[in-house]
Design a protein around this motif. Sequence first.
Motif, short mmCIF file in Angstrom:
data_model
loop_
_atom_site.label_atom_id
_atom_site.label_comp_id
_atom_site.label_asym_id
_atom_site.label_seq_id
_atom_site.Cartn_x
_atom_site.Cartn_y
_atom_site.Cartn_z
N LYS A 1 -10.30 -1.54 3.95
CA LYS A 1 -8.99 -0.91 4.03
C LYS A 1 -8.20 -1.46 5.22
O LYS A 1 -8.77 -1.90 6.21
N LEU B 1 -15.90 7.50 -1.52
CA LEU B 1 -14.56 6.92 -1.52
C LEU B 1 -13.68 7.70 -2.49
O LEU B 1 -14.05 7.94 -3.63
N GLU C 1 -7.69 7.39 -3.83
CA GLU C 1 -6.68 6.76 -2.97
C GLU C 1 -7.29 5.60 -2.19
O GLU C 1 -6.67 4.54 -2.06
N GLU C 2 -8.51 5.81 -1.68
CA GLU C 2 -9.17 4.74 -0.93
C GLU C 2 -9.52 3.56 -1.84
O GLU C 2 -9.36 2.40 -1.46
N GLU D 1 -6.42 1.56 -2.50
CA GLU D 1 -6.05 0.73 -1.35
C GLU D 1 -6.96 -0.48 -1.22
O GLU D 1 -6.50 -1.60 -0.96
N ILE D 2 -8.27 -0.28 -1.40
CA ILE D 2 -9.21 -1.40 -1.32
C ILE D 2 -8.87 -2.46 -2.36
O ILE D 2 -8.91 -3.66 -2.10
N ILE E 1 -8.75 -5.35 8.82
CA ILE E 1 -9.34 -4.75 7.63
C ILE E 1 -10.70 -4.18 8.02
O ILE E 1 -11.56 -4.89 8.56
N ILE F 1 0.84 -1.20 0.00
CA ILE F 1 0.00 0.00 0.00
C ILE F 1 0.87 1.25 0.00
O ILE F 1 0.62 2.21 -0.76
N VAL G 1 -5.73 -4.35 -1.23
CA VAL G 1 -6.07 -5.27 -0.14
C VAL G 1 -6.79 -6.50 -0.68
O VAL G 1 -6.46 -7.64 -0.32
#
Length: 545
Positions: free
Chosen positions: A476, A510, A513-514, A517-518, A472, A277, A521
């Motif tokens: 995230k 969201l 960037e989020e 990341e999701i 998590i 990440i 993950v």
Amino acid sequence: MQSIWETKFVVVDVETTGSKPEYNNVIEISCILVKNGEILEEFSTLVNPHQNIPRFITQMTGITNEMTYSAPDFRVIIPELKRFFTKDSVFVAHNVNFDYSFVQKSFEKNGFEFPEIPKLCTLRLARRLIGGINKKNVGALSEYLGIRIKNRHRAFGDARATAQILIELLEIAENEHNITETEDLLQFQYKPYFSYNVAQKILGKPYFESEELPDSPGVYYFIDDNENVLYIGKAKSLRKRIQSYFTTTTSRKIIRLLRSTKKIRWQTTSTELRALIEESRQIKLYKPEFNVVSKRLRSFPFIQVSNEKRYPVFNITYEPNPNEGICFGPFKNRETAELVLDIIYKKFRLKKCKSEFDRKHPETTCLYFQTKKCLAPCLEDFQDEEYYDELNRVRDFLTNVDNGLIQTLESLMFSYADNFDFEQANEIKNQIYEVRKVFGNDLENFAQISERNFLAIYPRNGNYSGVEVLLIHNGKLVWDAYLNEYPSFEFLLEKISKFLEKNWNIDGKLSKEEMDEIRIVMNWINQHRYDLKILDVGKLLESKS
């Protein structure tokens, strides 16, 4: 020319009764399909060789005559193998000629012609791409790259490790040698290689003392005289990864990078996932010259059902907001999201109208109602509960993925195959894998972003003597740690409770960037799904009370 990420690599490992394919036979075979840097499909079976298994083979593999006695003949599994070995695939193995010759000869012995497909040897690739270790066998490479092997010297264990080694090698080939096309990769495996100490031969001095480098996950930075960041990478072990730049290399790109580098910095992370990440964030922030991928943020499509309207519908959005309704995703591309949406509206009687409407009399209802494709909430006497029940059925259909959405997609795939439309069948097959990443998990309601709350425990060294613990929340990574022993129930509850006291709700839409990341993950969880222990946060909290 086809990209290395779009190519179908079929990683193969065979166990045999001996070393000569003319006289000896296969006793076990495993095939693993790799595409886009991920494992898409796996197949493994024992095979009846119709000849005695030598004692030393049994001692090495654990496979006995009794185990293979009731196993299928090789002829029986050929139709299954043909699904993997298509004209657009590449045959991959560690010391590829051995496995290839046995598979090819086994086809011929049973009256079938084995397709002429390219061969890629991960042993050859590793010799040209990885320095820092002398041995390049599957065990040594797995240890060096931090890959866990289950059932060493059995076909599936070795094939799965080789598939993960291949994925690591593809990343190195692209990032350090600018190899992006499969044809170039196939040629590269035969390129002459040599070893030398880059730091001494080219630069005249090292950048650091080896003892300084931590043997832990993290992110590293190559920096020039003007403090410009030239290259950013992540590592499961910073020590092994950074040292590899100063041993074996044949890459002009790496030599040019090292000549431009004044110093190397690094930051450690508790876990490999955190390093992934952080690497993605830093590359997008600095956009280093020598990084060739992931320099910009992109949006991913989601499927969302809004709570705002009286009769909500499912739509594709690139600006998901879990506060305004259930969100499913992120999907890799719009085509997969559209396929799921199309299935929802074909199977369920939701409102098809895009706009709000006035109540109508039965004689003015539209074609959707007349063909039983819509409940027609526009009718005067319509009961709202009926529509909400249908929404719940859609949610159950998406949540119970194997008996719902995946089953429907597989039926569609087989339908195309039965009609000899193999190209479309293969497309659906690829989309099934993407759908599984979004919807397929043992956790209830995993597909919904707001319900993606769990603990993942990952054995870093192949056993639970040292573990990475990941919390998590809403898809995230919100907390992680490396522990020398398996965590106690009380410890996990304490960490969860402390976090949830301050952080619980998703705050609005969201961001890119989020979403990034999701996606990272999800990919990491899917790639390591066989090694992870997953604990539902909600159920853990329930057990506390």
